[in-house]
Design an enzyme around this catalytic site. Sequence first.
Site, PDB file in Angstrom:
ATOM      1  N   ASP A 148       0.815  -1.211   0.000  1.00 59.77           N
ATOM      2  CA  ASP A 148       0.000   0.000   0.000  1.00 59.77           C
ATOM      3  C   ASP A 148       0.849   1.262   0.000  1.00 59.77           C
ATOM      4  OD1 ASP A 148      -2.733   1.142   0.139  1.00 59.77           O
ATOM      5  OD2 ASP A 148      -1.895   2.077   1.919  1.00 59.77           O
ATOM      6  N   HIS A 228      -9.218   0.972  -1.322  1.00 54.72           N
ATOM      7  CA  HIS A 228      -9.764   2.313  -1.618  1.00 54.72           C
ATOM      8  C   HIS A 228     -10.184   2.515  -3.086  1.00 54.72           C
ATOM      9  CE1 HIS A 228      -5.556   2.720  -2.675  1.00 54.72           C
ATOM     10  NE2 HIS A 228      -5.159   3.017  -1.452  1.00 54.72           N
ATOM     11  N   ASN A 274      -4.876   9.836  -1.863  1.00 55.26           N
ATOM     12  CA  ASN A 274      -4.525   8.936  -2.951  1.00 55.26           C
ATOM     13  C   ASN A 274      -5.221   7.593  -2.756  1.00 55.26           C
ATOM     14  OD1 ASN A 274      -3.317   7.773  -5.152  1.00 55.26           O
ATOM     15  ND2 ASN A 274      -1.265   7.675  -4.283  1.00 55.26           N
ATOM     16  N   ASP A 301      -8.625   3.983   5.455  1.00 58.53           N
ATOM     17  CA  ASP A 301      -7.334   4.461   4.957  1.00 58.53           C
ATOM     18  C   ASP A 301      -6.840   5.610   5.840  1.00 58.53           C
ATOM     19  OD1 ASP A 301      -5.028   4.782   3.481  1.00 58.53           O
ATOM     20  OD2 ASP A 301      -6.011   5.683   1.739  1.00 58.53           O
ATOM     21  N   HIS A 305      -0.854  12.809   9.040  1.00 59.30           N
ATOM     22  CA  HIS A 305       0.366  13.533   8.688  1.00 59.30           C
ATOM     23  C   HIS A 305       0.527  14.713   9.639  1.00 59.30           C
ATOM     24  CE1 HIS A 305       1.261  11.382   4.981  1.00 59.30           C
ATOM     25  NE2 HIS A 305       0.014  11.542   4.583  1.00 59.30           N
ATOM     26  N   PHE A 319       0.066  12.899   0.296  1.00 57.33           N
ATOM     27  CA  PHE A 319      -1.287  12.385   0.132  1.00 57.33           C
ATOM     28  C   PHE A 319      -1.796  11.814   1.454  1.00 57.33           C
ATOM     29  CE2 PHE A 319       0.412  11.959  -4.216  1.00 57.33           C
ATOM     30  CZ  PHE A 319      -0.629  12.459  -4.979  1.00 57.33           C
TER      31      PHE A 319
END
EC number: 3.5.2.3
Length: 422
Positions: A148, A228, A274, A301, A305, A319
Site C-alpha cells: 500500500d 480504496h 490517494n 485508509d 500527517h 497524500f
Amino acid sequence: MQRIKQAKILIDGELVTRDVLIDGKTITRVAEHIESDVETIDAKGAFLSAGLVDVHVHFREPGFEYKETIATGSAAAARGGFTTVIAMPNLNPVPDTPARLAKQIALNQSSAAVHVAQYGAVSSDLTATAISDIVGMSQAGAAAFSNDGKGVQTADTMLQAMQAAAKVNKPLVAHLEDDSLLHGGVMNAGAQAEKIGLPGITGLAESSQLARDLVLAKATGVHYHVAHISTKASVDLVRIAKQQGVKVTAEVSPHHLLLADTAITSDNALFKMNPPLRSQEDRQAVLAGLIDGTIDMVATDHAPHGMVEKAQSFKLAPFGITGIETSFQLLYTKLVKTGIITLATLIERMLIAPVNAFNLEAPVSVTVGATADLVLFDLAHKDTISADEFVSLGKNTPFIGWEVYGKTLMTWVDGNLVYQAN
C-alpha cells in the site's frame, strides 16, 4: 463482571432493547432484563455493537512517529468505535521479512489499545520487483499482504505475489496505481483540476491496473482485495469479475463516498488523498457499489500527517487524510439518517464483511459466548467534528466542522474499557 443495561442491539436487522452481562473477556448473557449486583453501566437506549473492524490503517510507527504512533493510532481507533484493525506496512523499516514482520507484530501488541493485525509487504521496501518471503511472513503472523502506497508495477511481480498468497490462503491487497499514467498529478484529472490549475491524475491509473490484476487473480485463485476503490470503471470491473467467479473483494473509504473533486475549490491540501477525490459520477458509482454489495466493505485508509506538511501546497503536501475517528459518525449521518442504507447494512459493511473476508478472530454480534469487543454509540447525539477532540496526532481532514450523529460513548476490548467519552 459487568452489566450493560438498556442497550439497543441489532437482532435480525432490528434494534431491540437488551441487558448484556460480561464476565472477563466474554459475553455470558443477553436478555431483556438481567438482575445483578455487579458493576452496571446504564446505556440509556444507546446502540451497542460488536466493535467495528478497519482493514486499512496507517499507524506510522516505526519511522514516522511524529505523524502517529501505535498508541495514539489505536486510541483513535477506540474513539472511533473500532476494536480490530489491520495496519499497513509502509513503515521504516518496512516489514518485508519474517523477522521484521514478527518484530512489528510484537510492537503492535505491546503498544496498542485495540487488536492490531499486521500486513506484510509484497516486495522489499514496497518497490522491488522480486517478491518478499510471503510464506515465511505468513508463518510469522501476517494477516495479509500489500504494498500500500505503491502500485505493483509489473505483472510478473503481481503474478508471483498472487501465487504465493494463494499458497498460504491469505488476501493480497492492491493499491492500484500505474506510475506511467500519473504525470505528476495531485488531484483527479478533469474540469475542476483545470479550473484550479493543478495537474490531474486520470482514473485510468487505477482501473487499467485493476483490469490486469483481475485477470491474474482469476488465473491464480488468490483472494484479491481492492484497496480504496474510487472510480466507476473500477466498480464495473469488480462487478463483472465477481459474476465470473473471481475471488475478489473491495473496500471504499468514507471520503470517496461523501466527497467529489468539486469539493476542492482552492489549493487546500487537506483534500489531497490517494486515490484522489473523483467526479460526482464516480462518487455515485462507488456508493451504488457499496449498496449493492459489489464493494464489500468500508475501510478508512486512516493516514495521519503532520500539520506543517499538510499546510503546504497541493503539489508539495503528502497524500492522505485521517479517518478512523470520524468514519462511523459521518456514514451514519450521511447514509443511515438520510435513508440511503440501513444501520444493519452499515454494520455489515464496517464489521461483518471485513471479519469474514479477512478471516479475522473478531466478534460480529452481541451474542452469548462472543468476545466482549464492544462499542456503545449515542445515535441521537449531535456533534460537530473538531480537531481539538482528536486522539490521533493527525488532524488532517477536510471534515472539520461537519455536524454528525453517532458519538462513541464507550469502547471495550476483551471486556476492558479502553475508551470513554468525556
